[in-house]
Design a protein around this motif. Structure first.
Motif, PDB file in Angstrom:
ATOM      1  N   ALA A 202       0.845  -1.198   0.000  1.00 25.94           N
ATOM      2  CA  ALA A 202       0.000   0.000   0.000  1.00 25.94           C
ATOM      3  C   ALA A 202       0.879   1.247   0.000  1.00 25.94           C
ATOM      4  O   ALA A 202       0.631   2.201  -0.740  1.00 25.94           O
ATOM      5  CB  ALA A 202      -0.924  -0.019   1.219  1.00 25.94           C
ATOM      6  N   GLY A 203       1.944   1.226   0.824  1.00 24.80           N
ATOM      7  CA  GLY A 203       2.849   2.376   0.892  1.00 24.80           C
ATOM      8  C   GLY A 203       3.525   2.618  -0.446  1.00 24.80           C
ATOM      9  O   GLY A 203       3.525   3.736  -0.980  1.00 24.80           O
ATOM     10  N   CYS A 204       4.092   1.556  -1.017  1.00 27.87           N
ATOM     11  CA  CYS A 204       4.730   1.698  -2.326  1.00 27.87           C
ATOM     12  C   CYS A 204       3.697   2.036  -3.390  1.00 27.87           C
ATOM     13  O   CYS A 204       3.995   2.735  -4.362  1.00 27.87           O
ATOM     14  CB  CYS A 204       5.461   0.415  -2.707  1.00 27.87           C
ATOM     15  N   GLY A 205       2.470   1.528  -3.190  1.00 29.57           N
ATOM     16  CA  GLY A 205       1.382   1.822  -4.126  1.00 29.57           C
ATOM     17  C   GLY A 205       1.093   3.318  -4.160  1.00 29.57           C
ATOM     18  O   GLY A 205       0.866   3.889  -5.229  1.00 29.57           O
ATOM     19  N   ILE A 206       1.108   3.957  -2.992  1.00 31.14           N
ATOM     20  CA  ILE A 206       0.898   5.413  -2.958  1.00 31.14           C
ATOM     21  C   ILE A 206       1.988   6.099  -3.776  1.00 31.14           C
ATOM     22  O   ILE A 206       1.724   6.933  -4.636  1.00 31.14           O
ATOM     23  CB  ILE A 206       0.927   5.926  -1.503  1.00 31.14           C
ATOM     24  N   LEU A 207       3.238   5.708  -3.513  1.00 29.74           N
ATOM     25  CA  LEU A 207       4.357   6.352  -4.210  1.00 29.74           C
ATOM     26  C   LEU A 207       4.265   6.131  -5.716  1.00 29.74           C
ATOM     27  O   LEU A 207       4.578   7.020  -6.505  1.00 29.74           O
ATOM     28  CB  LEU A 207       5.690   5.805  -3.688  1.00 29.74           C
ATOM     29  N   ILE A 227       2.010  15.062   2.506  1.00 29.71           N
ATOM     30  CA  ILE A 227       1.415  14.097   3.427  1.00 29.71           C
ATOM     31  C   ILE A 227       1.370  12.706   2.797  1.00 29.71           C
ATOM     32  O   ILE A 227       1.799  11.703   3.403  1.00 29.71           O
ATOM     33  CB  ILE A 227      -0.019  14.530   3.814  1.00 29.71           C
ATOM     34  N   ALA A 228       0.896  12.644   1.557  1.00 30.38           N
ATOM     35  CA  ALA A 228       0.777  11.347   0.886  1.00 30.38           C
ATOM     36  C   ALA A 228       2.143  10.683   0.765  1.00 30.38           C
ATOM     37  O   ALA A 228       2.297   9.495   1.056  1.00 30.38           O
ATOM     38  CB  ALA A 228       0.139  11.530  -0.491  1.00 30.38           C
ATOM     39  N   LYS A 229       3.128  11.468   0.378  1.00 32.87           N
ATOM     40  CA  LYS A 229       4.474  10.919   0.202  1.00 32.87           C
ATOM     41  C   LYS A 229       5.003  10.355   1.520  1.00 32.87           C
ATOM     42  O   LYS A 229       5.511   9.238   1.588  1.00 32.87           O
ATOM     43  CB  LYS A 229       5.421  11.999  -0.314  1.00 32.87           C
ATOM     44  N   ASN A 230       4.855  11.156   2.591  1.00 30.62           N
ATOM     45  CA  ASN A 230       5.403  10.721   3.865  1.00 30.62           C
ATOM     46  C   ASN A 230       4.646   9.522   4.436  1.00 30.62           C
ATOM     47  O   ASN A 230       5.263   8.586   4.951  1.00 30.62           O
ATOM     48  CB  ASN A 230       5.402  11.877   4.871  1.00 30.62           C
ATOM     49  N   VAL A 231       3.310   9.557   4.331  1.00 37.22           N
ATOM     50  CA  VAL A 231       2.545   8.397   4.822  1.00 37.22           C
ATOM     51  C   VAL A 231       2.941   7.155   4.043  1.00 37.22           C
ATOM     52  O   VAL A 231       3.225   6.095   4.615  1.00 37.22           O
ATOM     53  CB  VAL A 231       1.025   8.656   4.701  1.00 37.22           C
ATOM     54  N   GLY A 232       3.012   7.291   2.720  1.00 42.18           N
ATOM     55  CA  GLY A 232       3.346   6.140   1.879  1.00 42.18           C
ATOM     56  C   GLY A 232       4.716   5.585   2.210  1.00 42.18           C
ATOM     57  O   GLY A 232       4.867   4.382   2.479  1.00 42.18           O
ATOM     58  N   ALA A 233       5.718   6.427   2.217  1.00 38.35           N
ATOM     59  CA  ALA A 233       7.086   5.950   2.433  1.00 38.35           C
ATOM     60  C   ALA A 233       7.255   5.381   3.839  1.00 38.35           C
ATOM     61  O   ALA A 233       7.872   4.332   4.028  1.00 38.35           O
ATOM     62  CB  ALA A 233       8.074   7.082   2.194  1.00 38.35           C
ATOM     63  N   ALA A 234       6.671   6.066   4.839  1.00 35.60           N
ATOM     64  CA  ALA A 234       6.834   5.592   6.216  1.00 35.60           C
ATOM     65  C   ALA A 234       6.149   4.238   6.394  1.00 35.60           C
ATOM     66  O   ALA A 234       6.702   3.319   7.015  1.00 35.60           O
ATOM     67  CB  ALA A 234       6.244   6.616   7.188  1.00 35.60           C
ATOM     68  N   LEU A 235       4.958   4.115   5.810  1.00 36.56           N
ATOM     69  CA  LEU A 235       4.226   2.847   5.930  1.00 36.56           C
ATOM     70  C   LEU A 235       4.996   1.715   5.256  1.00 36.56           C
ATOM     71  O   LEU A 235       5.204   0.641   5.838  1.00 36.56           O
ATOM     72  CB  LEU A 235       2.850   2.998   5.281  1.00 36.56           C
ATOM     73  N   ALA A 236       5.434   1.972   4.026  1.00 33.54           N
ATOM     74  CA  ALA A 236       6.171   0.946   3.286  1.00 33.54           C
ATOM     75  C   ALA A 236       7.430   0.560   4.047  1.00 33.54           C
ATOM     76  O   ALA A 236       7.785  -0.611   4.146  1.00 33.54           O
ATOM     77  CB  ALA A 236       6.518   1.458   1.896  1.00 33.54           C
TER      78      ALA A 236
END
Ligand code: HEC
Length: 444
Positions: A202-207, A227-236
């Protein structure tokens, strides 16, 4: 397995090899999508809950992200069917064929899990439909979200559980009890691994889908992008960090007979790829603009490929004995049908007097006449011996033995069994109707 075995056959060695490739391909289509759907839906629900009070100025971005995540998980009606449901049906058949007539009893549990997953994907779709910005009824929306996450988690657990059980032949006999079947640390670790890989996905999917997809580049305001970038990268990154730990526990709870050097090598390869992804994600977090979306996404799919290969290998190792049984069974079946074909070749084809006469005129007549000695004796003198002994005449012509010292031995004529039977019937004046089925003749 009874119901299932009805429309399966024992695969032979080549079929088993084909099933191995099919398994890896199907897993590669299904698992990354399914993991991403679970990860995106869970994360979306979590963000949606945090975004409770929409009047608070700092959070509306999260509601938007929650919605965009669902656009990745269930973009339309086709994707969940194509990547979610259809591969599951194929997997059911691949495993069913592979474990044909084994004592493992989870092939009935598997479809139950598939139905739960179908319900989960449907709920996810409805959750997306009732959500920001179109959603009016927040309670319904949240209930659908929870239903989606709950059923997806339960459904994938059941499916993974029934599959993980395959690699433990020593406990196949106790798979009649679904509760006992599904209570195992081996399954729990595998499922946690799956869910965590879903968060990484999901995180990489956002990126990837938000920023790096060349197909659509939405116009984004910088705050949302950040926000999207940070949530995505942090989650992944969290997912990628936890995966080796979960993979390790999964490995040590896997029955030793399923493991082999190759399996360990694949695990190490996956570990290396995960490390590369981790470094890339670190760089993404450190940089002000999103990047590496495509690369991290593809590398993560490579990790899924490696785990698919791993699953395939442990299954091969664990089912060695069963596969040997299947192969010998297939060989026995092949031998039996060959025998039946041969039998058919002689009995089903008609013994035919015209054919017999033809054979006599073209083959036998070079050495035999009815009332004259040629190379062999005049048949009028020898045939009375065979009156009523049709079978004996057939076997004599098939492999002639030495009879009369006045004559040289008769060479075996180069004719097939049907021709021999026909010529024998012709010579004895036998009615072919009484001879079908290989029965002996009874006089003129
Ligand atoms: C190459 C020559 C040759 C051909 C072809 C040949 N035979 Fe003979 N046949 C012989 C000879 C020689 C004998 C005598 C063998 C002996 O007595 O040991 C014999 C013997 C026989 C006998 C007598 C066996 C006995 O019990 O005494 C029969 C019946 C017979 N042949 C049938 C046939 C039929 C039917 C064919 C055609 C499918 C055929 N033969 C083709 C040379 C031939």
């Amino acid at each position: 397995m009874e119901f299932f075995n009805q429309f399966m056959i024992a695969p032979d060695a080549q079929h088993l090899l084909l099933l191995r490739y099919l398994l890896v391909i199907t897993l590669l289509i299904h698992v990354p999508y399914m993991a991403m759907a679970v990860g995106c839906t869970s994360l979306s629900l979590a963000l949606n809950l945090v975004d409770r009070d929409r009047k608070v100025k700092t959070t509306p971005m999260l509601g938007r992200l929650a919605y965009d995540l669902m656009r990745i998980a269930v973009p339309n009606r086709v994707v969940p069917v194509l990547f979610g449901m259809l591969p599951l049906a194929a997997l059911w058949m691949i495993y069913g064929q592979w474990l044909y007539q084994s004592s493992v009893n989870t092939m009935n549990l598997f479809p139950a899990g598939v139905f739960v997953i179908a319900a989960g994907l449907l709920a996810a779709f409805m959750y997306k439909g009732t959500m920001y910005p179109g959603g009016q009824n927040r309670i319904v929306n949240l209930a659908l979200g929870m239903a989606a996450v709950g059923t997806l988690i339960v459904g994938t657990y059941i499916v993974i559980g029934s599959v993980v059980r395959f690699q433990d032949p020593e406990r196949w006999h106790m798979t009649h009890d679904p509760i006992r079947t599904l209570t195992s640390f081996n399954i729990i670790w595998k499922h946690l691994f799956f869910v965590m890989s879903g968060f990484a996905m999901a995180g990489c999917g956002i990126l990837y889908f938000f920023f790096d997809s060349s197909r659509r580049k939405p116009v984004m305001d910088p705050a949302y992008m950040k926000i999207a970038k940070n949530v995505g990268a942090a989650l992944a990154m969290k997912g990628v960090l936890v995966l080796p730990v979960l993979g390790f526990f999964y490995m040590v709870t896997t029955p030793i007979l399923a493991m082999s050097t190759e399996v360990y090598s694949v695990a190490i390869a996956a570990l290396i790829v995960l490390f590369i992804i981790f470094v890339l994600l670190y760089l993404v977090l450190a940089s002000p603009t999103p990047r590496f979306g495509r690369l991290t996404f593809i590398l993560l799919v490579v990790v899924f490929l490696l785990t698919g290969v791993w699953d395939q290998m442990t299954l091969v190792n664990a089912t060695k004995e069963h596969s040997a049984m299947l192969v010998s069974r297939a060989e026995a079946r092949e031998a039996k049908s060959k025998l039946e074909r041969e039998k058919l070749g002689t009995d089903a084809l008609k013994i035919d007097l015209a054919l017999g006469e033809n054979v006599f005129n073209t083959v036998c007549s070079t050495c035999h006449k009815m009332d004259e000695r040629v190379v062999g004796p005049p048949l009028n003198t020898v045939l009375p011996k065979y009156a009523g002994k049709y079978d004996e005449l057939v076997s004599y012509i098939q492999s002639p033995s030495k009879k009369d010292p006045e004559y040289p031995p008769m060479p075996a004529p180069s004719v097939n069994l049907l021709e021999i039977k026909s010529v024998a019937a012709f010579l004895l004046g036998q009615d072919p109707g009484t001879l079908q089925g290989g029965g002996g003749g009874s006089g003129h």
